[in-house]
Enzyme design. Sequence first.
Site, mmCIF file in Angstrom:
data_model
loop_
_atom_site.group_PDB
_atom_site.id
_atom_site.type_symbol
_atom_site.label_atom_id
_atom_site.label_comp_id
_atom_site.label_asym_id
_atom_site.label_seq_id
_atom_site.Cartn_x
_atom_site.Cartn_y
_atom_site.Cartn_z
ATOM 1 N N LYS A 53 48.182 45.691 -0.356
ATOM 2 C CA LYS A 53 48.585 44.350 0.096
ATOM 3 C C LYS A 53 48.855 44.329 1.594
ATOM 4 O O LYS A 53 48.599 43.323 2.268
ATOM 5 C CB LYS A 53 49.829 43.855 -0.661
ATOM 6 C CG LYS A 53 49.670 43.776 -2.172
ATOM 7 C CD LYS A 53 48.383 43.134 -2.596
ATOM 8 C CE LYS A 53 48.015 43.455 -4.020
ATOM 9 N NZ LYS A 53 47.418 44.769 -4.242
ATOM 10 N N GLY A 178 31.929 48.812 -9.340
ATOM 11 C CA GLY A 178 32.918 48.160 -10.193
ATOM 12 C C GLY A 178 33.391 46.841 -9.604
ATOM 13 O O GLY A 178 33.903 46.810 -8.484
ATOM 14 N N VAL A 181 39.410 44.117 -10.281
ATOM 15 C CA VAL A 181 40.435 43.714 -9.321
ATOM 16 C C VAL A 181 40.482 44.625 -8.098
ATOM 17 O O VAL A 181 40.407 44.159 -6.950
ATOM 18 C CB VAL A 181 41.824 43.684 -10.010
ATOM 19 C CG1 VAL A 181 42.916 43.343 -9.004
ATOM 20 C CG2 VAL A 181 41.831 42.687 -11.162
ATOM 21 N N ILE A 182 40.606 45.928 -8.316
ATOM 22 C CA ILE A 182 40.810 46.870 -7.205
ATOM 23 C C ILE A 182 39.592 46.908 -6.289
ATOM 24 O O ILE A 182 39.707 46.877 -5.059
ATOM 25 C CB ILE A 182 41.145 48.275 -7.743
ATOM 26 C CG1 ILE A 182 42.484 48.237 -8.486
ATOM 27 C CG2 ILE A 182 41.201 49.305 -6.620
ATOM 28 C CD1 ILE A 182 42.801 49.484 -9.286
ATOM 29 N N GLU A 201 28.087 45.988 -10.314
ATOM 30 C CA GLU A 201 28.845 45.787 -11.549
ATOM 31 C C GLU A 201 27.911 45.852 -12.755
ATOM 32 O O GLU A 201 26.873 45.189 -12.788
ATOM 33 C CB GLU A 201 29.574 44.437 -11.506
ATOM 34 C CG GLU A 201 30.213 43.997 -12.816
ATOM 35 C CD GLU A 201 31.194 45.006 -13.406
ATOM 36 O OE1 GLU A 201 31.022 45.364 -14.587
ATOM 37 O OE2 GLU A 201 32.111 45.444 -12.673
ATOM 38 N N VAL A 235 24.850 52.279 -12.164
ATOM 39 C CA VAL A 235 24.617 53.363 -11.214
ATOM 40 C C VAL A 235 24.228 54.592 -12.015
ATOM 41 O O VAL A 235 24.970 55.041 -12.892
ATOM 42 C CB VAL A 235 25.885 53.637 -10.373
ATOM 43 C CG1 VAL A 235 25.664 54.827 -9.447
ATOM 44 C CG2 VAL A 235 26.278 52.398 -9.582
ATOM 45 N N ALA A 319 51.750 46.712 -12.869
ATOM 46 C CA ALA A 319 53.074 47.182 -12.460
ATOM 47 C C ALA A 319 54.189 46.330 -13.050
ATOM 48 O O ALA A 319 55.218 46.849 -13.502
ATOM 49 C CB ALA A 319 53.173 47.189 -10.935
ATOM 50 N N HIS A 443 56.342 17.784 -2.606
ATOM 51 C CA HIS A 443 55.128 17.378 -1.893
ATOM 52 C C HIS A 443 55.325 17.571 -0.397
ATOM 53 O O HIS A 443 56.384 17.223 0.125
ATOM 54 C CB HIS A 443 54.831 15.906 -2.187
ATOM 55 C CG HIS A 443 53.685 15.353 -1.402
ATOM 56 N ND1 HIS A 443 52.365 15.576 -1.746
ATOM 57 C CD2 HIS A 443 53.663 14.593 -0.269
ATOM 58 C CE1 HIS A 443 51.588 14.966 -0.867
ATOM 59 N NE2 HIS A 443 52.351 14.364 0.046
#
Length: 464
Positions: A53, A178, A181-182, A201, A235, A319, A443
């Site tokens: 992050k 892949g 997410v990662i 993928e 692959v 996590a 808002h």
Amino acid sequence: MAEYDYDVLVIGSGPGGYVAAIRAAQLGLRTACVESRETLGGTCLNVGCIPSKAMLHASEYFDAAANGAMAKMGIKVTPELDLPTMHAQRQDAVKQLTGGIEYLFKKNKVTWLKGRGAFVDAHTVQVGEQAVTAKDIVIATGSSVTALPGVTIDQKVIVDSTGALELARVPEHLVVIGGGVIGLELGSVWRRLGAKVTVVEYLDQILPGFDGDVRKESNKIFKKQGLEFKLSTKVTAVAVNGDKATLTVEPAAGGAPETIEADVVLVSIGRRPNTDGLALEKAGLATNQRGQIEIDHSFKTSVAGIWAIGDVVPGPMLAHKAEDEGIAVADNIAGRTGIVNHDVIPSVVYTWPEIAGVGLTEEAARETGSEIKVGKFPMLGNSRAKTNHEPDGFVKIIADAKSDRVLGVWCIASVGGTMIAQAAQAMEFGATSEDIAYTCHAHPTHSEAIKEAAMAVQGKPIHI
């Protein structure tokens, strides 16, 4: 009654383990935590969630300056990448947070036993030269990167998620194996900093497990950002020659192979539970076919006094799931009631925009056989997204047609990871889409899109 060294011994100090240890100590139990790393916090704090992050955030600033997004708002800059400083701020974030856990251990009188743990019997764990006994033992050893058969990770040309955070220079061409997410997060980091990025993928779409509409829209957004995708592609070989790699790929359904040249290859095909070296058999435990430790609803294993949480047990490897289970297992050990609602565990991809979801996908909801209603609202119609130049994405709410109870919420938005908390809390309380629609939202905020999507379930959104 046997006298033990500790009431509770936690093996592993990741988000599940360190939270379980602190909670157990808070409940008055003599607690120790086994950890072999030099710092606490497990994969998440050391080489996973936190450092990634830090790099995602920094690279977003660089990209906004480099691609003209700042110029559109009247801020003219010419960015210069200082990669060593970017890495340094990542390392500083990790140092502060891992040090924070060490402080919390001392504050709550949790003993840190440094070394690798292995069972001697159901109440004894060998940690280095020391055999430690405990009345209750919690296995919280987390997970490791799944290897690609025949491919050796050298952390130079062929890297895993840890190595991808440490690259000393921006690759010319990064191939990510892949589309989960990662891979998408780390691919985004290096794409923003100037790399050509190709994602390979095996499945016909990225982000397995996410809602179908989200998967399709995310693919479009990432393509627009410059990521290239080879879907339905496997692959078959990776050869390293000096500082370059050659990948051989072919269609998953069969067909002519082709080669791709890269100077860095990121292997990101999933994670596997960490049970090697634990000597589970000495405690009377075995793993299932997926290498996981089976538990009951209260996190008890098949052996009395041994519990397990987090990535080593069935369920999503997240996590925050492990943290909740850490609190719950400590409560259960202390004779309280610890429960985790595994039907309401949010998932977030911290790309730009963020992608988040909780509960059932539309596909899974339809598979239940129940009639459903779906409401969608585009971020293009949200005033805050408009002022912030963030038009991509949408919010989607899936509700039961008869009861109106919310079954799932999915969103793509710049702050989707924060927005999804509202949806999770609403679902935890058994909210209907009408409950959300009739809740006043400030808002202008991105979260108004959730209100509008809830109104769309009834076919009556205001701003589209």
